[in-house]
Design an enzyme around this catalytic site. Structure first.
Site, PDB file in Angstrom:
ATOM      1  N   GLU A  36     -26.628 -41.835 -84.709  1.00  0.00           N
ATOM      2  CA  GLU A  36     -26.672 -41.549 -86.154  1.00  0.00           C
ATOM      3  C   GLU A  36     -25.532 -42.260 -86.896  1.00  0.00           C
ATOM      4  O   GLU A  36     -25.721 -42.759 -88.006  1.00  0.00           O
ATOM      5  CB  GLU A  36     -26.650 -40.037 -86.396  1.00  0.00           C
ATOM      6  CG  GLU A  36     -27.976 -39.394 -85.982  1.00  0.00           C
ATOM      7  CD  GLU A  36     -27.987 -37.890 -86.140  1.00  0.00           C
ATOM      8  OE1 GLU A  36     -27.113 -37.234 -85.531  1.00  0.00           O
ATOM      9  OE2 GLU A  36     -28.841 -37.361 -86.869  1.00  0.00           O
TER      10      GLU A  36
ATOM     11  N   GLU B 112     -31.383 -34.726 -79.123  1.00  0.00           N
ATOM     12  CA  GLU B 112     -31.053 -33.372 -79.583  1.00  0.00           C
ATOM     13  C   GLU B 112     -32.122 -32.338 -79.244  1.00  0.00           C
ATOM     14  O   GLU B 112     -31.803 -31.191 -78.922  1.00  0.00           O
ATOM     15  CB  GLU B 112     -30.826 -33.366 -81.107  1.00  0.00           C
ATOM     16  CG  GLU B 112     -29.545 -34.041 -81.562  1.00  0.00           C
ATOM     17  CD  GLU B 112     -29.675 -35.536 -81.777  1.00  0.00           C
ATOM     18  OE1 GLU B 112     -30.673 -36.136 -81.324  1.00  0.00           O
ATOM     19  OE2 GLU B 112     -28.774 -36.117 -82.403  1.00  0.00           O
TER      20      GLU B 112
END
Ligand code: NAI
Length: 698
Positions: free
Chosen positions: A107, A127
């Site tokens: 990210e 995740e």
């Protein structure tokens, strides 16, 4: 100009900022790193730099968030703000990746204008695997960058992508050999020289939508009820439907919802449990014996699987069988397993040729085992055959060789007594198929030496298994508990439930297969043999179904004979109509009036039976702690990972309710449903299984 704030260092020279993340061991994005990144960007802007390269020292670009901060009050600056800060700076930013740029690491890289990586780098957004979803813009930026369908794949599977695939998808712009700093700097200079524009991903147009309701349903179904992949689909949907900042807020809200779920807690328990389970305090100062050459006795289903696993791990293997025909059959089994690995690209043709050639020997004579460092016996499940094998091993194996048995149920102390070196004997209980299933029970007998235990764990690690320490009893950890909950299902069938509805309920809970499907797969003859073996010592109060024996007597052993609880035809398995008839006949003989079981009742009976027996297994020291039981069920028995295992399920559901149910079931069958003393004690003290896990932590 060089400055540093804890975990981030930067140098600004020639209008270019060189920003290094340095937070060993994996450059996790803890608060110091987040603050340091913002400060570095501030400093570069203040110095009127034109560009910046973000890279990391040590073995990897940030491999994710700092899980230790989970569940605590959030510390500023938050990661989504850091990524947006990078993206909205005046600088042309290049992220240079190596190692595993996962989760928050990727990210951060998506906050940069351009991304370059070394060829060995891996990227991904894993995740969902720990019950959450990307929460720092991953669901907003990735679909803008690569389109919705590939973003759904990458985010909902959580898989790691190699640099080549990431380049092809457009996650990376370039892949090059070299030190991350060097390739990043060279790339930035090229871009500046070419007058390349800034390219903030968040400012790219909203991506083309897909049918998000269908994608949501598909993700939920594929994950068998695990929420996080489906919830991540809603995040991606927001990227299509909302302006960027509103999409970021929506992602955050979805992320926070997942943080509060039991599933997230269960998946984190699984994540840490798998790592904790092989960390035995008793082995801290013990050195494993060296193992290079392995012997396997018996090349049947298990022996061939074990040989395959060992070959794939780079060990030299000698398989002993009874005669030439059995050798040929074993060789074919191993070759079939390895050609599966070849097809999936795990090995290439040259490796296949090596593993089926020089690395593998098959023999009928035990003399071939004279040099073996470790031998695993996987012959028939029969004490006389096994003790005979161990006497021979005792005679031929070199001193110090580890002698292991893959028995499922038999007494390993008795097997050890057949040798003059019981300290070298251990159980290494693999699960079928042994080259695929991740669980290894390392069964420690009374006299097993500590360095032999350490060798068992070292082998497990080498084979890529999750190794769990077990003590000797009938069935060790997993099969003993399996017997208990299968008994609970058999009782329900006698009392009115059908095997097919029990299977359906357990699939609904998240198991890939119900218990009766599993019996068909394993072979009904196994349970039949166990019932016959236990018959002489059986307590008269125990209820044992006879209908399953009738199936076996008629030659129906499940999948391998085409007929068991289900009939296996061309159109896939369908319930075997004979089963309902046999059950009805048996109920009539026993004078049972069938009653109805609700889905909830079926599920609770199965899970409570597991938890009750597992409590005894922990209390007797067969398993070190409840967490070890959970890891056995997650890695060897298909227990849904997002439920965390039976003990975690019980903790989350509440032990008082579990105990109350067991006491309620005991009103009908006080013999089977005796509450485990440890469970009762925990409830009385207001404690949980997790309290015992903490007490057992090394
Ligand atoms: P299998 O019947 O497929 O294979 C046994 C093999 O051992 C046969 O190929 C046979 O020829 C060979 N054999 C028998 N006596 C021998 C001797 N004296 N010397 C050399 N070879 C001999 O059985 P399977 O399923 O592979 O089971 C083997 C062991 O693994 C049993 O103890 C079983 O309880 C255990 N086990 C089985 C699991 C399963 O799912 N099938 C799972 C975990 C353990």
């Amino acid at each position: 100009m060089t400055q540093s704030v804890a975990a981030v260092t930067w140098t600004i020279e020639d209008g270019i900022a060189d920003i290094v993340i340095d937070n060993p061991p994996v450059n996790a994005l803890g608060q110091a790193v987040r603050r340091g990144l913002c400060d570095a960007i501030d400093a570069a802007e203040a110095a009127q730099a034109r560009g910046a390269v973000i890279h990391a020292a040590g073995r990897t670009f940030p491999a994710g968030a700092d899980i230790r901060e989970f569940g605590k009050p959030p510390l500023e600056p938050l990661l989504p703000d850091v990524c947006t800060r990078i993206e909205r700076s005046d600088l042309l930013v290049v992220a240079a990746l190596h190692g595993t740029a996962l989760g928050g690491g990727l990210e951060v890289a998506l906050g940069a204008d351009y991304r370059i990586a070394v060829p060995t780098a891996k990227v991904g957004l894993p995740e969902v695997l720990i019950g959450v979803m990307p929460g720092a813009g991953g669901t907003q930026r990735l679909p803008r960058l690569i389109g919705v369908p590939p973003a759904i794949d990458v985010i909902t599977t959580g898989r790691k992508l190699g640099a080549d695939e990431a380049l092809a998808l457009g996650i990376l712009d370039r892949v090059e050999e070299g030190a991350p700093r060097d390739i990043g700097m060279a790339y930035l200079r090229d871009l500046l020289a070419a007058g390349a524009p800034r390219r903030p991903v968040g400012a790219m147009p909203a991506p083309e939508p897909v049918d998000f309701d269908a994608a949501y349903d598909a993700a939920l179904k594929k994950a068998r009820g695990q929420l996080s992949p489906a919830q991540a689909v809603r995040g991606i949907q927001a990227a299509c439907e909302l302006p960027f900042d509103a999409g970021m807020a929506r992602e955050r809200a979805l992320f926070r919802e997942l943080m509060e779920t039991d599933q997230r807690e269960a998946l984190i328990h699984a994540f840490f449990g798998e790592r904790a389970v092989s960390n035995l305090p008793e082995l801290r100062d013990v050195t494993a014996r060296p193992v290079a050459q392995i012997g396997v006795i018996g090349g049947g289903t298990m022996g061939a699987g074990i040989a395959t696993a060992a070959l794939l791990a780079g060990l030299t293997v000698t398989v002993i069988e009874r005669d030439d025909a059995a050798i040929q059959a074993a060789k074919e089994r191993i070759a079939r397993n390895l050609s599966g690995a070849l097809k999936r690209g795990k090995i290439d043709q040259a490796q296949f040729d090596h593993l089926t050639g020089p690395a593998l020997a098959l023999d009928t004579g035990y003399a071939a085992l004279a040099e073996a460092d470790l031998v695993i016996e996987a012959v028939f499940e029969d004490m006389a055959v096994k003790t005979d094998v161990f006497q021979t091993l005792d005679a031929v194996c070199k001193p110090g060789a580890v002698l292991a048995t893959n028995t499922s149920y038999l007494d390993i102390n008795e097997i050890a007594r057949a040798t003059r070196r019981p300290e070298d004997v251990i159980g290494l209980h693999f699960f079928s198929p042994a080259h695929v299933m991740r669980l290894l029970e390392v069964v420690v007998a009374d006299k097993t030496a500590p360095d032999v235990i350490a060798t068992g764990f070292a082998l497990g690690k080498r084979l890529g298994k999750v190794s769990v320490r077990a003590g000797v009893c009938d069935g060790f950890i997993g099969n003993r508990i399996l017997m208990a909950y299968r008994t609970a299902t058999d009782h329900m069938v006698l009392d009115g439930a059908s095997p097919f509805e029990i299977d359906r309920v357990l699939r609904g809970f998240g198991f890939a297969m119900g218990p009766f499907q599993v019996s068909d797969l394993a072979g009904l003859d196994i349970g039949w043999a166990t019932r016959k073996r236990l018959a002489p010592t059986r307590d008269p109060r125990e209820r044992v179904p006879a209908y399953a024996d009738k199936l076996c007597e008629a030659g129906h052993f499940g999948q391998k004979t085409g007929r068991g609880y289900y009939v296996y035809g061309d159109g896939g398995p369908v319930p075997n109509p004979d089963v309902e008839r046999l059950i009805t006949e048996e109920r009539a003989v026993l004078g049972i009036t069938p009653k109805t079981f609700s889905d909830v009742e079926i599920l609770r009976r199965v899970l409570c039976a597991m938890v009750n027996e597992a409590s005894r297994v922990v209390e007797e020291g067969i398993a070190r702690c409840p967490r070890d039981v959970d890891m056995v069920f997650l890695t060897g028995y298909g227990f849904p990972r997002h439920r965390g295992g039976p003990m975690k399920w019980a903790d989350l559901d509440g032990l008082p309710g579990v105990l109350a149910d067991i006491e309620r079931f005991a009103q009908d069958d006080a013999y089977f449903w005796q509450p485990a003393p440890m469970l009762a004690a925990l409830v009385a003290e207001g404690r949980s299984f997790d309290d015992l896990n903490r007490a057992a932590a090394p």
